[in-house]
Scaffold this active site. Structure first.
Site, PDB file in Angstrom:
ATOM      1  N   PHE A 149       0.845  -1.228   0.049  1.00 32.22           N
ATOM      2  CA  PHE A 149      -0.051   0.038  -0.003  1.00 32.22           C
ATOM      3  C   PHE A 149       0.734   1.254  -0.078  1.00 32.22           C
ATOM      4  O   PHE A 149       1.566   1.439   0.989  1.00 32.22           O
ATOM      5  CB  PHE A 149      -0.751   0.098   1.235  1.00 32.22           C
ATOM      6  CG  PHE A 149      -1.818   1.221   1.248  1.00 32.22           C
ATOM      7  CD1 PHE A 149      -2.956   1.134   0.348  1.00 32.22           C
ATOM      8  CD2 PHE A 149      -1.625   2.391   1.811  1.00 32.22           C
ATOM      9  CE1 PHE A 149      -3.889   2.505   0.198  1.00 32.22           C
ATOM     10  CE2 PHE A 149      -2.222   3.419   1.442  1.00 32.22           C
ATOM     11  CZ  PHE A 149      -3.367   3.644   0.751  1.00 32.22           C
ATOM     12  N   ASP A 234       9.177   3.088   2.214  1.00 28.67           N
ATOM     13  CA  ASP A 234       8.255   3.896   2.492  1.00 28.67           C
ATOM     14  C   ASP A 234       7.760   3.653   3.887  1.00 28.67           C
ATOM     15  O   ASP A 234       7.341   2.809   4.324  1.00 28.67           O
ATOM     16  CB  ASP A 234       6.908   3.343   1.560  1.00 28.67           C
ATOM     17  CG  ASP A 234       5.608   4.030   1.740  1.00 28.67           C
ATOM     18  OD1 ASP A 234       5.596   4.947   2.753  1.00 28.67           O
ATOM     19  OD2 ASP A 234       4.588   3.930   1.107  1.00 28.67           O
ATOM     20  N   LYS A 263       2.354  11.410   6.929  1.00 27.95           N
ATOM     21  CA  LYS A 263       1.599  11.105   8.224  1.00 27.95           C
ATOM     22  C   LYS A 263       2.026  11.821   9.383  1.00 27.95           C
ATOM     23  O   LYS A 263       1.881  13.009   9.449  1.00 27.95           O
ATOM     24  CB  LYS A 263       1.502   9.558   8.460  1.00 27.95           C
ATOM     25  CG  LYS A 263       0.486   9.138   7.190  1.00 27.95           C
ATOM     26  CD  LYS A 263      -0.147   7.565   7.824  1.00 27.95           C
ATOM     27  CE  LYS A 263      -0.991   7.357   6.561  1.00 27.95           C
ATOM     28  NZ  LYS A 263      -0.578   6.167   5.607  1.00 27.95           N
TER      29      LYS A 263
HETATM   30  C1  LIG Z   1      -0.896   6.219   4.196  1.00 31.83           C
HETATM   31  C2  LIG Z   1       0.258   5.657   3.528  1.00 31.83           C
HETATM   32  C3  LIG Z   1       0.245   6.172   2.218  1.00 31.83           C
HETATM   33  C4  LIG Z   1      -0.468   7.206   1.631  1.00 31.83           C
HETATM   34  O1  LIG Z   1      -0.334   8.367   2.324  1.00 31.83           O
HETATM   35  P1  LIG Z   1      -1.704   9.605   1.920  1.00 31.83           P
HETATM   36  O2  LIG Z   1      -1.110  10.598   2.747  1.00 31.83           O
HETATM   37  O3  LIG Z   1      -2.898   8.863   2.206  1.00 31.83           O
HETATM   38  O4  LIG Z   1      -1.494   9.806   0.572  1.00 31.83           O
HETATM   39  C5  LIG Z   1       1.468   5.792   1.527  1.00 31.83           C
HETATM   40  N1  LIG Z   1       2.191   4.646   1.995  1.00 31.83           N
HETATM   41  C6  LIG Z   1       1.905   4.075   3.355  1.00 31.83           C
HETATM   42  C7  LIG Z   1       2.806   2.863   3.662  1.00 31.83           C
HETATM   43  C8  LIG Z   1       0.848   4.445   4.083  1.00 31.83           C
HETATM   44  O5  LIG Z   1       0.498   3.794   5.177  1.00 31.83           O
END
Ligand SMILES: *Cc1c(COP(=O)(O)O)cnc(C)c1O
Length: 407
Positions: A149, A234, A263
């Site tokens: 994700f 990520d 985040k």
């Molecule tokens: C939440 C998340 C994203 C995307 O972030 P947004 O601010 O919602 O676009 C990408 N990678 C990971 C691992 C995430 O948890």
């Protein structure tokens, strides 16, 4: 709708009706309408109090409405909020320096959402592939993982393996190779001379808190090094203390070439994300190659600087490690035929069930504990890292009660 139409005076039920009537139905939230929040606690419009054990998917590591971040937000909002990158501002350089200090990487590029930062990393890796590694034009490949994700843009869903994330959204972006997670050989076999990067979540959180076996991340990072491939972590959800280290890859003592954060970078106040890399990689970006109107704005940068200060000054990384260990052990003592596995690192914990997790989350909500199912069978617990031991125990008692009631 009632005769009373003062917005603040509607009931939860009325707010939900409004939302269902006028909003796009791209989410299926629990039916709690939050009016205010403080630390780990949120209050619905009727004043009922709940313990937040989701933290907006780890965007609230510092807790809701942290007073210091709030002060910064107010002070900066009264000075200047947006300059665009046409001009410089006196907050962005300070954020750059802090990102360097936490990552060891020399440079960063500021964006807003997590998905934008991932897109930025993809562009960066491709450009590095062509300009530095010498991959022939339009041939660059990025290796990604099953059940990943990374966000919701067209390019990102192009390499999702989740049917629903892609269904109806083609045509997709080419140039990605999907391999199984937690399988070093698969990465080895997928690397070609045209591979510019491997993009990995050190723990697959959305997929159900999937933690790879010890040594896996290090082995993949080593493979990348041997093959002149960028290792891109990520850390949008796992970073900034969530797993008991500043970054989850630190559990394996490696240094990625590219780190992506979002985040909790702004502690829930404002969308701020960033991509970090060393000179050789970041050097491929020249004026005009990439940008964002709000990216690097002084309000977001000031908020992010204080959000990072709070992580350090309140020892949130260590708190996550110690409290997480304790909570994980407690949860493992719950005796239920419904539980398949309890797993986690720091305060990122999943309980995998042999039945749908949604009814458990609904029942927990009734008990005053907010959490959310991820991928049907897993309940994710990721409370703010400022949570007290007493509050964590309070949550534990209720989680135990609810899970046992389903057995
Ligand atoms: C939440 C998340 C994203 C995307 O972030 P947004 O601010 O919602 O676009 C990408 N990678 C990971 C691992 C995430 O948890």
């Amino acid at each position: 709708m009632s005769a009373n139409t003062v917005p603040g005076h509607l009931s939860s039920k009325e707010f939900i009706e409004l939302e269902e009537k006028y909003g796009a139905h791209n989410y299926h939230p629990l039916d709690i309408v939050i009016d205010r929040a403080e630390g780990c606690w949120v209050y619905d419009v009727e004043g009922k109090k709940y313990l937040d054990c989701l933290s907006s998917y780890s965007a609230l590591n510092q807790g809701h409405c942290h007073p210091r971040i709030l002060d910064t937000l107010k002070q900066q909002a009264e000075k200047v909020t947006l300059t665009s990158r046409a001009f410089r501002n006196n907050q962005l350089p300070l954020l750059y320096k802090k990102l360097h200090e936490i990552s060891g990487l020399t440079r960063s590029v500021p964006m807003n959402s997590g998905a934008e930062a991932v897109e930025t990393a993809v562009k960066l890796a491709r450009k590095w592939g062509y300009k530095v590694k010498g991959i022939p034009e339009n041939q660059a490949e990025i290796i990604v993982f099953e059940n990943n994700f990374h966000g919701r843009t067209i390019t990102i869903v192009s390499f999702s393996t989740e049917h629903q994330y892609r269904d109806g959204f083609g045509p997709f972006t080419a140039g990605f190779k999907v391999v199984p997670y937690n399988d070093v050989e698969a990465v080895k076999n997928a690397i070609t001379p045209n591979t510019c990067a491997v993009l990995m979540e050190p723990i697959q959180a959305e997929a159900g808190i999937l933690i790879p076996k010890d040594g896996y991340i290090k082995q993949v990072a080593d493979l990348c090094k041997q093959n002149n491939v960028l290792f891109m972590a990520d850390e949008i959800q796992t970073g900034l203390g969530r797993t008991g280290k500043m970054f989850a890859f630190q559990h394996e003592g490696i240094q990625p070439d590219v780190i992506i954060v979002g985040k909790a970078l702004s502690g829930g106040f404002y969308p701020v994300s960033a991509v970090m890399a060393n000179d050789e990689v970041m050097g491929v970006f020249h004026p005009g190659d990439h940008g964002s109107t709000y990216g690097g704005n002084p309000l977001g940068c000031a908020v992010a600087c204080t959000a990072l200060d709070v992580l350090h000054e309140e020892n949130l990384v260590e708190r996550s490690a110690t409290l997480g260990k304790k909570f994980l052990n407690e949860l493992r003592n719950i005796n239920s035929t419904r539980i398949v596995e309890v797993r986690g690192r720091g305060l990122l914990i999943g309980i995998e069930l042999n039945t749908k997790a949604r009814p458990f989350c609904e029942a927990l909500k009734e008990e005053g504990v907010l959490c959310k199912e991820t991928h049907d069978y897993v309940i994710r617990f990721a409370p703010p890292l400022v949570i007290s031991e007493a509050d964590l125990n309070w949550a534990y008692e209720r989680i135990k009660k609810v899970i046992e009631s389903f057995s």
